[in-house]
Design a protein around this motif. Structure first.
Motif, PDB file in Angstrom:
ATOM      1  N   TRP A 208       0.819  -1.213   0.000  1.00  0.00           N
ATOM      2  CA  TRP A 208       0.000   0.000   0.000  1.00  0.00           C
ATOM      3  C   TRP A 208       0.854   1.264   0.000  1.00  0.00           C
ATOM      4  N   ARG A 209       2.059   1.196   0.554  1.00  0.00           N
ATOM      5  CA  ARG A 209       2.906   2.396   0.548  1.00  0.00           C
ATOM      6  C   ARG A 209       3.283   2.784  -0.870  1.00  0.00           C
ATOM      7  N   ASP A 210       3.719   1.806  -1.662  1.00  0.00           N
ATOM      8  CA  ASP A 210       4.138   2.098  -3.036  1.00  0.00           C
ATOM      9  C   ASP A 210       2.961   2.547  -3.887  1.00  0.00           C
ATOM     10  N   VAL A 211       1.831   1.854  -3.752  1.00  0.00           N
ATOM     11  CA  VAL A 211       0.651   2.216  -4.548  1.00  0.00           C
ATOM     12  C   VAL A 211       0.165   3.612  -4.183  1.00  0.00           C
ATOM     13  N   GLY A 212       0.140   3.925  -2.886  1.00  0.00           N
ATOM     14  CA  GLY A 212      -0.308   5.247  -2.464  1.00  0.00           C
ATOM     15  C   GLY A 212       0.612   6.350  -2.937  1.00  0.00           C
ATOM     16  N   ARG A 213       1.920   6.138  -2.848  1.00  0.00           N
ATOM     17  CA  ARG A 213       2.861   7.164  -3.294  1.00  0.00           C
ATOM     18  C   ARG A 213       2.759   7.384  -4.791  1.00  0.00           C
ATOM     19  N   GLU A 214       2.648   6.300  -5.561  1.00  0.00           N
ATOM     20  CA  GLU A 214       2.546   6.445  -7.015  1.00  0.00           C
ATOM     21  C   GLU A 214       1.270   7.185  -7.413  1.00  0.00           C
ATOM     22  N   ALA A 215       0.167   6.894  -6.751  1.00  0.00           N
ATOM     23  CA  ALA A 215      -1.086   7.578  -7.066  1.00  0.00           C
ATOM     24  C   ALA A 215      -0.990   9.067  -6.770  1.00  0.00           C
ATOM     25  N   LEU A 216      -0.402   9.437  -5.641  1.00  0.00           N
ATOM     26  CA  LEU A 216      -0.258  10.852  -5.300  1.00  0.00           C
ATOM     27  C   LEU A 216       0.722  11.551  -6.234  1.00  0.00           C
ATOM     28  N   THR A 217       1.758  10.842  -6.658  1.00  0.00           N
ATOM     29  CA  THR A 217       2.734  11.435  -7.583  1.00  0.00           C
ATOM     30  C   THR A 217       2.088  11.751  -8.920  1.00  0.00           C
ATOM     31  N   ARG A 218       1.239  10.867  -9.415  1.00  0.00           N
ATOM     32  CA  ARG A 218       0.569  11.114 -10.695  1.00  0.00           C
ATOM     33  C   ARG A 218      -0.292  12.366 -10.647  1.00  0.00           C
ATOM     34  N   LEU A 219      -0.854  12.659  -9.486  1.00  0.00           N
ATOM     35  CA  LEU A 219      -1.690  13.853  -9.347  1.00  0.00           C
ATOM     36  C   LEU A 219      -0.900  15.072  -8.903  1.00  0.00           C
ATOM     37  N   GLY A 220       0.414  14.920  -8.709  1.00  0.00           N
ATOM     38  CA  GLY A 220       1.232  16.035  -8.251  1.00  0.00           C
ATOM     39  C   GLY A 220       0.991  16.408  -6.808  1.00  0.00           C
ATOM     40  N   LEU A 221       0.545  15.466  -5.987  1.00  0.00           N
ATOM     41  CA  LEU A 221       0.219  15.754  -4.590  1.00  0.00           C
ATOM     42  C   LEU A 221       1.165  15.073  -3.615  1.00  0.00           C
ATOM     43  N   GLN A 222       2.314  14.582  -4.122  1.00  0.00           N
ATOM     44  CA  GLN A 222       3.188  13.810  -3.251  1.00  0.00           C
ATOM     45  C   GLN A 222       3.798  14.652  -2.134  1.00  0.00           C
ATOM     46  N   GLU A 223       3.953  15.956  -2.345  1.00  0.00           N
ATOM     47  CA  GLU A 223       4.541  16.824  -1.327  1.00  0.00           C
ATOM     48  C   GLU A 223       3.489  17.613  -0.549  1.00  0.00           C
ATOM     49  N   THR A 224       2.224  17.337  -0.766  1.00  0.00           N
ATOM     50  CA  THR A 224       1.161  18.083  -0.097  1.00  0.00           C
ATOM     51  C   THR A 224       1.095  17.707   1.380  1.00  0.00           C
ATOM     52  N   PRO A 225       1.166  18.678   2.285  1.00  0.00           N
ATOM     53  CA  PRO A 225       1.064  18.348   3.715  1.00  0.00           C
ATOM     54  C   PRO A 225      -0.345  17.878   4.073  1.00  0.00           C
ATOM     55  N   VAL A 226      -0.417  16.921   4.967  1.00  0.00           N
ATOM     56  CA  VAL A 226      -1.698  16.362   5.403  1.00  0.00           C
ATOM     57  C   VAL A 226      -2.052  16.951   6.759  1.00  0.00           C
ATOM     58  N   GLU A 227      -3.275  17.400   6.893  1.00  0.00           N
ATOM     59  CA  GLU A 227      -3.737  17.982   8.154  1.00  0.00           C
ATOM     60  C   GLU A 227      -3.712  16.934   9.269  1.00  0.00           C
ATOM     61  N   GLU A 228      -3.155  17.297  10.406  1.00  0.00           N
ATOM     62  CA  GLU A 228      -3.087  16.359  11.525  1.00  0.00           C
ATOM     63  C   GLU A 228      -4.484  16.060  12.041  1.00  0.00           C
ATOM     64  N   ARG A 229      -4.726  14.787  12.295  1.00  0.00           N
ATOM     65  CA  ARG A 229      -6.049  14.375  12.734  1.00  0.00           C
ATOM     66  C   ARG A 229      -6.341  14.908  14.130  1.00  0.00           C
ATOM     67  N   LEU A 230      -7.599  14.905  14.488  1.00  0.00           N
ATOM     68  CA  LEU A 230      -8.024  15.395  15.792  1.00  0.00           C
ATOM     69  C   LEU A 230      -7.748  14.315  16.838  1.00  0.00           C
ATOM     70  N   HIS A 231      -6.787  14.563  17.702  1.00  0.00           N
ATOM     71  CA  HIS A 231      -6.408  13.585  18.717  1.00  0.00           C
ATOM     72  C   HIS A 231      -7.241  13.723  19.987  1.00  0.00           C
ATOM     73  N   ILE A 232      -7.542  14.956  20.378  1.00  0.00           N
ATOM     74  CA  ILE A 232      -8.293  15.199  21.602  1.00  0.00           C
ATOM     75  C   ILE A 232      -9.515  16.036  21.249  1.00  0.00           C
ATOM     76  N   THR A 233     -10.689  15.494  21.428  1.00  0.00           N
ATOM     77  CA  THR A 233     -11.914  16.221  21.124  1.00  0.00           C
ATOM     78  C   THR A 233     -12.249  17.181  22.258  1.00  0.00           C
TER      79      THR A 233
END
Length: 507
Positions: A208-233
């Motif tokens: 899944w790591r390779d497939v996910g990275r390749e999919a994001l690279t094709r869309l040009g989103l490989q360097e896009t920062p991901v919002e940190e999930r909500l840990h404490i509600t």
């Protein structure tokens, strides 16, 4: 085997130290190797119990094999899903049964939900021949939903049912797991595993790591920062009584009403809100509702001074998320201008009912970091009365029109540093995979009338009419004389009774 035995001994010693016992009878051993000889005659002793190596290993509902091709797991899933498809088939027929919306809901939740259990972990590695076993069950499900005959080609059949093939879901599921890992804290084990580049022991297996990275690279989103999930509600007992969320302007206004009618109703309702207050007009914009998000807000202080905010909302972004980003940016600006003890009323106007409905569930019910941050800002001044007010869009309200201009200006700002949430990333990859599948449709009557678009579902029609529509669009209408002749069910007087392969009924 020697290294594995040493690891088992260390594990058993650790368990004894902490007053625990290992259940050797429940322990499984599986060798991952492309050499069949490596998996032969494997025996380990786990806390005194001899454990023999097996061909398959069952872990949390997933069956692993030596090559991680997941053939046995796909076979098990097919045997599990077959009765579900049969039960779905009992809910409808050609002229009676559930309508299409209910059938789609049951099919996606009851059948696809079972097929995709933990699929983000195993589906990217599963071989094509084994995935085909699952595709057959999905096509059987699609035939139940649409009523199309078994001769219907696979692409029109799946499209008419509003489903994408299992293969097309592979990248979206891998990206969802990749993005979920990236949204964890820096010391989280899942995030460390996702970021690691491990040597590949099985050359024929892609994870899944390779497939996910390749999919994001094709869309040009490989360097896009991901919002940190909500840990404490936020605590469920948070006092939200000082915040009023209104999703209407009093009287019911239809979308078809004239602009002046909608504007007059909105102005009449806004006149009931405090005039001496901090007014915020916020708006969000996204290209096609899915990309290049921009968030803008106009802030009018009680003194009459105006402030504006322009914030990029992300390279991939929904309109609702862009609206929420605009609210957060405006509230942060107000917090910098006022202290936490300020009792000046606050009125925030937006034309997004979806954004307000998300916040209306309450502070303790927010499941995203963005929603929780907005509520923290709203509750920062506990003595300040606050109104979140929906207003109709594009009806000539000056504040709303100005906020719309600011949002469109913000959408052209650089998006590289704007964090994106997991849901938006997953949906972007899913849309790309779905489009790639539609682009591969072969030339046919169905493609010529649909032009690689998904057909619209048949709503508010009888079951018989819905089946006829699906079969007509797919080019395999069961009541058509030409179709019956083509499959050899209704030969013409000049037909050679369809025993000759040159007969038109076989073409």
């Amino acid at each position: 085997m020697a290294r594995a035995q040493r690891a088992a001994d260390v594990m058993a010693a650790w368990a004894r130290k902490w007053k625990m016992r290992l259940a050797g009878s429940k322990t499984q051993v599986l060798v991952l190797s492309q050499r069949h000889e490596d998996a032969r005659d494997i025996v380990l002793r786990v806390d005194g119990t001899a454990v023999k190596g097996t061909r398959h290993l069952h872990l949390l509902g997933v069956t692993f094999d030596r090559l991680l091709h997941f053939g046995e797991h796909c076979s098990r899933l097919r045997r599990k899903v077959k009765p579900r498809v049969a039960q779905l088939r009992k809910l409808t027929a050609r002229s009676w049964g559930l309508q299409e919306p209910q059938l789609r809901t049951v099919a996606n939740g009851y059948v696809r939900g079972a097929l995709e259990y933990a699929a983000a972990a195993w589906l990217p590695a599963a071989s094509e021949s084994h995935v085909e076993l699952l595709e057959r069950e999905m096509r059987a499900t699609a035939r139940v939903v649409t009523g199309c005959p078994i001769s219907t080609p696979r692409d029109p059949l799946m499209a008419e049912a509003g489903m994408v093939p299992v293969r097309a879901r592979r990248e979206a599921l891998a990206v969802r797991l990749t993005a979920t890992a990236a949204s964890q804290r820096t010391d989280d084990p899942l995030r460390e595993v996702a970021a690691r580049t491990a040597p590949r022991r099985l050359r024929t297996t892609t994870g899944w790591r390779d497939v996910g990275r390749e999919a994001l690279t094709r869309l040009g989103l490989q360097e896009t920062p991901v919002e940190e999930r909500l840990h404490i509600t936020l605590p469920p007992w948070s006092d939200c009584s000082g915040v009023a969320i209104r999703l209407d302007v009093g009287a019911a206004i239809s979308r078809e009403a004239r602009d002046e009618v909608r504007r007059a109703a909105a102005e009449e309702h806004l006149a009931t809100l405090p005039d001496q207050a901090t007014w915020i007009w916020s708006d969000g914009s996204a290209e096609g509702g899915v990309a290049s998000g921009g968030s803008g807000a106009l802030i009018t202080l009680p003194s009459g001074e105006e402030r504006t905010t322009r914030t990029p909302a992300g390279a991939v972004c929904s309109s609702t998320r862009a609206e929420l980003v605009a609210m957060r940016a405006a509230l942060e600006e107000v917090q910098q201008l006022e202290d936490a003890t300020s009792a000046t009323p606050l009125v925030l106007c937006t034309d997004s009912q979806a954004a307000l409905a998300t916040l209306a569930t309450g502070a303790g019910e927010q499941r995203t970091t963005l929603g929780a941050e907005i509520w923290r800002l709203l509750l920062a001044a506990p003595d300040r009365p606050t109104w979140l007010q929906w207003v109709p869009a594009h009806c000539g309200l000056p504040g709303n029109e100005r906020a719309d201009e600011l949002a469109k200006e913000a959408s052209s700002l650089p998006q590289a540093a704007a964090p994106v949430d997991v849901r938006s990333l997953t949906k972007a990859v899913g849309r790309a995979a779905s489009k790639a599948w539609r682009d591969r449709w072969p030339d046919s009557f169905f493609r010529r009338i649909m032009r690689d678009r998904f057909p619209t579902p048949v709503l508010n029609e009888t079951r018989e009419d819905a089946v006829n529509v699906h079969q007509l669009r797919a080019g395999h209408w069961g009541l058509s004389t030409s179709y019956l002749h083509r499959i050899g069910r209704r030969p013409t007087p000049t037909c050679q009774q369809c025993e000759d392969l040159k007969c038109p009924a076989w073409v």
